[in-house]
Structure formats: structure tokens, C-alpha cells
Design a protein around this motif. Structure first.
Motif, mmCIF file in Angstrom:
data_model
loop_
_atom_site.group_PDB
_atom_site.id
_atom_site.type_symbol
_atom_site.label_atom_id
_atom_site.label_comp_id
_atom_site.label_asym_id
_atom_site.label_seq_id
_atom_site.Cartn_x
_atom_site.Cartn_y
_atom_site.Cartn_z
ATOM 1 N N GLU A 16 0.827 -1.207 0.000
ATOM 2 C CA GLU A 16 0.000 0.000 0.000
ATOM 3 C C GLU A 16 0.859 1.253 0.000
ATOM 4 O O GLU A 16 0.497 2.261 -0.598
ATOM 5 C CB GLU A 16 -0.942 -0.002 1.203
ATOM 6 C CG GLU A 16 -2.011 -1.074 1.117
ATOM 7 C CD GLU A 16 -2.754 -1.289 2.416
ATOM 8 O OE1 GLU A 16 -2.468 -0.605 3.430
ATOM 9 O OE2 GLU A 16 -3.639 -2.169 2.433
ATOM 10 N N ALA A 27 -5.534 2.489 -2.512
ATOM 11 C CA ALA A 27 -4.385 1.610 -2.277
ATOM 12 C C ALA A 27 -4.802 0.206 -1.843
ATOM 13 O O ALA A 27 -4.269 -0.782 -2.357
ATOM 14 C CB ALA A 27 -3.443 2.228 -1.247
ATOM 15 N N GLU A 28 -5.742 0.101 -0.915
ATOM 16 C CA GLU A 28 -6.168 -1.230 -0.448
ATOM 17 C C GLU A 28 -6.746 -2.052 -1.595
ATOM 18 O O GLU A 28 -6.424 -3.235 -1.751
ATOM 19 C CB GLU A 28 -7.189 -1.105 0.680
ATOM 20 C CG GLU A 28 -6.586 -0.645 1.990
ATOM 21 C CD GLU A 28 -7.631 -0.549 3.092
ATOM 22 O OE1 GLU A 28 -8.627 -1.302 3.051
ATOM 23 O OE2 GLU A 28 -7.445 0.273 4.000
#
Length: 117
Positions: A16, A27-28
Motif C-alpha cells: 500500500e 491503495a487497499e
């Protein structure tokens, strides 16, 4: 590919941290998606009949995640990453490392030979 994909779920934070800035808000999701794609590529690579498709998918995912290696280098390594992953020198060495991996995947995108390649 299987190990790299699994690491996206077992230890997602380092991944991440290197998601390029334009995707940082997701990001996740980016890390989970790339992990799933890497594990899918691993399964395809493991089966002779689907190995060529797996090589194409591997090539595509390696190309798609290359910007994350640049982001890590531009950031000077991973914050708190210790002497290896936190090192700016190691981060910059990861950038050209993608080239032989891409060449390996490309080499396996050709027709399957009798040996099962």
C-alpha cells in the motif's frame, strides 16, 4: 507469482505504501486486486494447458506494477523498512530488476512446445 500474490494479503501495508500517488486513495483495492491477479497468474502458469495465458497475465501484471517500484525508489525506500527495504539504493535496484522478469514472462508467451513449456 503465488508467493507474491499471497504476500499482498498477508502483509499488505508495504504494498500500500508504494502504490503510485494517483491511485493512493484506492491503495487497499489496488493491492488486493494485484494480489488476486498474481495468484491467478500462478495457477495458470502451473497448468501446462494454460501456461501461455499465465505468461501473458504475468507479463501484464509485472508491467502494471512497475510504477510501484518507481514510486518506492522516488520515496527513497519504504518508511521504516529497515536496512534492505528502507534503503534508497535497494529501492532503485528494484526498478531494473523488473526487466529480466518481464523478459522471462515474454519468453513463455509463445506457443507451448512438446516439452510442456
Amino acid at each position: 507469482m503465488a508467493a507474491a500474490g499471497a504476500l499482498h494479503f498477508a502483509a499488505p501495508r508495504p504494498y500500500e505504501q508504494i502504490v503510485p500517488r494517483p491511485l493512493a486513495g484506492q491503495a487497499e483495492l489496488a493491492v488486493a486486486a494485484s494480489g488476486m491477479v498474481e495468484m491467478t497468474a500462478a495457477v495458470l502458469l502451473a497448468v501446462p494447458r494454460t501456461r501461455r495465458a499465465g505468461a501473458w497475465l504475468t507479463f501484464a501484471v509485472l508491467l502494471a506494477v512497475w510504477p510501484a517500484n518507481f514510486q518506492m525508489a522516488l520515496d527513497g525506500g519504504l518508511p521504516g523498512g529497515g536496512p534492505v527495504t528502507g534503503s534508497p539504493a535497494v529501492a532503485w535496484l528494484r526498478v531494473p530488476l523488473q526487466v529480466p522478469l518481464l523478459l522471462w514472462a515474454w519468453r513463455h508467451t509463445g506457443p507451448v512446445s512438446r516439452s510442456g513449456r
